[in-house]
Scaffold this motif. Sequence first.
Motif, mmCIF file in Angstrom:
data_model
loop_
_atom_site.group_PDB
_atom_site.id
_atom_site.type_symbol
_atom_site.label_atom_id
_atom_site.label_comp_id
_atom_site.label_asym_id
_atom_site.label_seq_id
_atom_site.Cartn_x
_atom_site.Cartn_y
_atom_site.Cartn_z
ATOM 1 N N PRO A 223 15.980 5.893 -2.240
ATOM 2 C CA PRO A 223 16.058 4.449 -2.559
ATOM 3 C C PRO A 223 14.767 3.687 -2.259
ATOM 4 O O PRO A 223 14.547 2.600 -2.820
ATOM 5 N N PHE A 224 13.911 4.231 -1.386
ATOM 6 C CA PHE A 224 12.673 3.528 -1.067
ATOM 7 C C PHE A 224 11.695 3.521 -2.241
ATOM 8 O O PHE A 224 10.790 2.682 -2.285
ATOM 9 N N VAL A 225 11.856 4.443 -3.191
ATOM 10 C CA VAL A 225 10.965 4.475 -4.358
ATOM 11 C C VAL A 225 11.159 3.231 -5.222
ATOM 12 O O VAL A 225 10.187 2.505 -5.487
ATOM 13 N N PRO A 226 12.376 2.928 -5.685
ATOM 14 C CA PRO A 226 12.537 1.673 -6.451
ATOM 15 C C PRO A 226 12.289 0.424 -5.611
ATOM 16 O O PRO A 226 11.792 -0.586 -6.125
ATOM 17 N N LEU A 227 12.607 0.480 -4.311
ATOM 18 C CA LEU A 227 12.338 -0.675 -3.451
ATOM 19 C C LEU A 227 10.839 -0.968 -3.370
ATOM 20 O O LEU A 227 10.420 -2.133 -3.344
ATOM 21 N N ALA A 228 10.035 0.097 -3.342
ATOM 22 C CA ALA A 228 8.583 -0.093 -3.308
ATOM 23 C C ALA A 228 8.093 -0.748 -4.596
ATOM 24 O O ALA A 228 7.222 -1.639 -4.567
ATOM 25 N N LEU A 229 8.628 -0.325 -5.718
ATOM 26 C CA LEU A 229 8.240 -0.923 -6.997
ATOM 27 C C LEU A 229 8.654 -2.392 -7.070
ATOM 28 O O LEU A 229 7.887 -3.245 -7.552
ATOM 29 N N ILE A 230 9.844 -2.695 -6.595
ATOM 30 C CA ILE A 230 10.317 -4.091 -6.578
ATOM 31 C C ILE A 230 9.436 -4.936 -5.667
ATOM 32 O O ILE A 230 9.053 -6.066 -6.016
ATOM 33 N N SER A 231 9.101 -4.401 -4.510
ATOM 34 C CA SER A 231 8.238 -5.132 -3.581
ATOM 35 C C SER A 231 6.867 -5.391 -4.189
ATOM 36 O O SER A 231 6.288 -6.466 -4.003
ATOM 37 N N ARG A 232 6.361 -4.415 -4.932
ATOM 38 C CA ARG A 232 5.042 -4.586 -5.569
ATOM 39 C C ARG A 232 5.080 -5.675 -6.640
ATOM 40 O O ARG A 232 4.134 -6.453 -6.789
ATOM 41 N N LEU A 233 6.168 -5.748 -7.373
ATOM 42 C CA LEU A 233 6.276 -6.715 -8.463
ATOM 43 C C LEU A 233 6.492 -8.139 -7.972
ATOM 44 O O LEU A 233 5.949 -9.089 -8.542
#
Length: 464
Positions: A44-54
């Motif tokens: 789950p940290f993979v999509p969370l990282a992308l969301i945080s970047r955006l």
Amino acid sequence: MNEQTPLIPHEGESGRAGFHPRHFFLVLWRSSCYISSLVNVLWPFVPLALISRLFFSVSHPLWTFALSYIGMIPSANLLGFAGQELARKMPKVAGILIETTFGSIVEVILFVVLIVNHDEEDEEANLIPVIQAAILGSILTNLLLCLGICFFVGGIRHASQRFHAIVSEAGNGLLLVAAFGLLIPSAFYSALKSEARVVKLAVGAGPKIVMPLRHDEFTLGKLEDDVLQISRATSIALILSFFMYIWYCASSQHSIFDEVIEADEHRDADREADMEKPKFTATEAVVALVTSLICVTAMLILLVDEIEHVVGSGVPDQFLGLILLPLVEKAAEHLTAIDEAWDGVINVALYHCLGPSIQTALLTGPLVVIVGWALGKPMDLNFEIFMIGLLVLSILVVGNFLRDGESNWLEGALLVIVYVITAIACWFYPNPDVASSNGLQSLEMISETSTTTLHQLKQLLERL
């Protein structure tokens, strides 16, 4: 028992073909071992990282770095597992090349992303010190931390573990050759930096003007150019050494694969259970490789984009490159090696500790110099003397522990302690703007002074 043995498929066979989503995710979840399967809870940290970047990269850049850092672990774990699954379906030579390639692909991607983002004109975007630290940090993490944990874990379950001399001798010998190659550019610079002569002119009571000698003299610029050329030639030689090593392992009848590794794998206590596990088909292995490559690349890009903020928050460059980045890029390899040591397969565990170090020293480290050369960026092997000292001492310490062909938990604990001491020293080591490579900063200041004050010198001479 003999009646059941024929029912066990070959270790690379899945018994199916094509792509089956349910089976694909089942195999992905079970991974290569129990420890690796636990890593999958971090996906789950993979999509969370992308969301945080955006949405939060401007307001909370450190959160993006932290989430990307954690997301790298399951991504790299899947990449290593998928590469292993595909390699088992190939002939021996092709399998070795595939497993070797994907064993270092995370590191290659990291170094390439770093060198592409490097900007020598912008002091805050100068990533060469981070790359250099990451190269040596990857070697040290495998030699000290991973090998130490393997010895410690194996020593807890077994009073002592004996390993074949060919594994330790081949690994230690190659590391000494690599250390020699990595040391030469730094030693060359250190020996000659005081000979990069300059002329100081004092005009009246005004400031001293510093000028280099003629272009044909041994100046700072010539020394730096010589070190760059030596680094590039050394990199080519080290890469050649790596391919010679791979060819030997793949073709020689006396290689460690034939004599030790394969025999050790057959003595694995969990071998039959591992062979009975569901496996990827060739198509599923390729899909897993592509998926993991995309995730790894995305996470590494996010990591590199936030390095400036991480360093600005107080994390030293040397600690970031030497400790933090190697820990996450080699996580999958470390988990596999620790599981093998626990199962008593110490030769395989030892090879998974020494093998990645050899890859970094002979292949991925020199490769980033060649990539920088192709991109027109002055990436060299002129490491900090402090870091070179850490590398040489670590190889000597590990070589001393490997000499008797036996390991125990005490030796493992001592290696981990050495790694902790190294991490502490790196935390307090100044950033390159204070302590640059081999005293380069002081010489660069002289060079910059000579360039920026030529006009001032002309004005002073005209007044006389």
